[in-house]
Design a protein around this motif. Sequence first.
Motif, mmCIF file in Angstrom:
data_model
loop_
_atom_site.group_PDB
_atom_site.id
_atom_site.type_symbol
_atom_site.label_atom_id
_atom_site.label_comp_id
_atom_site.label_asym_id
_atom_site.label_seq_id
_atom_site.Cartn_x
_atom_site.Cartn_y
_atom_site.Cartn_z
ATOM 1 N N SER A 2 38.049 82.535 7.048
ATOM 2 C CA SER A 2 39.205 83.401 7.218
ATOM 3 C C SER A 2 38.830 84.843 7.550
ATOM 4 O O SER A 2 39.698 85.649 7.826
ATOM 5 C CB SER A 2 40.072 83.374 5.958
ATOM 6 N N ALA A 3 37.540 85.184 7.524
ATOM 7 C CA ALA A 3 37.115 86.546 7.846
ATOM 8 C C ALA A 3 37.218 86.753 9.356
ATOM 9 O O ALA A 3 36.583 86.048 10.122
ATOM 10 C CB ALA A 3 35.681 86.782 7.385
ATOM 11 N N PRO A 4 38.038 87.709 9.778
ATOM 12 C CA PRO A 4 38.225 87.934 11.212
ATOM 13 C C PRO A 4 37.075 88.764 11.808
ATOM 14 O O PRO A 4 37.138 89.981 11.902
ATOM 15 C CB PRO A 4 39.553 88.695 11.274
ATOM 16 N N LEU A 5 35.994 88.102 12.178
ATOM 17 C CA LEU A 5 34.816 88.793 12.713
ATOM 18 C C LEU A 5 35.115 89.413 14.065
ATOM 19 O O LEU A 5 35.724 88.783 14.929
ATOM 20 C CB LEU A 5 33.661 87.805 12.875
ATOM 21 N N ASP A 6 34.667 90.646 14.245
ATOM 22 C CA ASP A 6 34.793 91.305 15.537
ATOM 23 C C ASP A 6 33.900 90.596 16.549
ATOM 24 O O ASP A 6 32.790 90.176 16.227
ATOM 25 C CB ASP A 6 34.373 92.771 15.441
ATOM 26 N N GLY A 44 39.451 93.177 0.884
ATOM 27 C CA GLY A 44 40.053 92.893 2.180
ATOM 28 C C GLY A 44 39.032 93.063 3.295
ATOM 29 O O GLY A 44 38.105 93.872 3.181
ATOM 30 N N TRP A 45 39.216 92.304 4.374
ATOM 31 C CA TRP A 45 38.248 92.374 5.472
ATOM 32 C C TRP A 45 38.230 93.747 6.129
ATOM 33 O O TRP A 45 37.168 94.243 6.499
ATOM 34 C CB TRP A 45 38.507 91.290 6.515
ATOM 35 N N SER A 46 39.370 94.384 6.265
ATOM 36 C CA SER A 46 39.396 95.703 6.908
ATOM 37 C C SER A 46 38.601 96.718 6.078
ATOM 38 O O SER A 46 37.933 97.596 6.633
ATOM 39 C CB SER A 46 40.819 96.188 7.154
ATOM 40 N N GLN A 47 38.645 96.599 4.758
ATOM 41 C CA GLN A 47 37.870 97.497 3.899
ATOM 42 C C GLN A 47 36.375 97.283 4.146
ATOM 43 O O GLN A 47 35.612 98.247 4.280
ATOM 44 C CB GLN A 47 38.204 97.243 2.432
ATOM 45 N N PHE A 48 35.948 96.029 4.218
ATOM 46 C CA PHE A 48 34.538 95.744 4.485
ATOM 47 C C PHE A 48 34.148 96.223 5.882
ATOM 48 O O PHE A 48 33.114 96.854 6.074
ATOM 49 C CB PHE A 48 34.230 94.250 4.333
ATOM 50 N N ARG A 49 34.985 95.927 6.868
ATOM 51 C CA ARG A 49 34.676 96.318 8.248
ATOM 52 C C ARG A 49 34.527 97.830 8.357
ATOM 53 O O ARG A 49 33.599 98.316 9.003
ATOM 54 C CB ARG A 49 35.764 95.827 9.190
ATOM 55 N N ASP A 50 35.413 98.580 7.733
ATOM 56 C CA ASP A 50 35.318 100.047 7.772
ATOM 57 C C ASP A 50 34.010 100.524 7.140
ATOM 58 O O ASP A 50 33.359 101.435 7.663
ATOM 59 C CB ASP A 50 36.502 100.687 7.049
#
Length: 104
Positions: A2-6, A44-50
């Motif tokens: 479910s992790a939306p990888l760039d 959340g994924w956005s927190q990790f991505r940032d």
Amino acid sequence: MSAPLDIEGAAAPPRTNGELLFAEPWESRAFGMVVALHEAGVFGWSQFRDALVARIAAGEATYYQHWLGAVEDVLAARGTVAAGEITARVHLLADRPAGHDHLH
């Protein structure tokens, strides 16, 4: 997963022929650990991505070294793990003989 990888950009993981590329076994374990923590709802994924993008912008390291640093930042910021605990564990593991990348 479910992790939306760039697919493109600074946060995109290394790929070859569309497949994720891991140079060392620890990289695939680090990748899986972060995805599992996300899927368990720890962050959340956005927190990790940032956090990952910030790590990449801040300095020289391999992608998966940044990946680990980013999850450390997220877990410390959430109070899940204290930064001192992470540092202590890193030193403990670094002091182990070659070929012993885990604790018993």
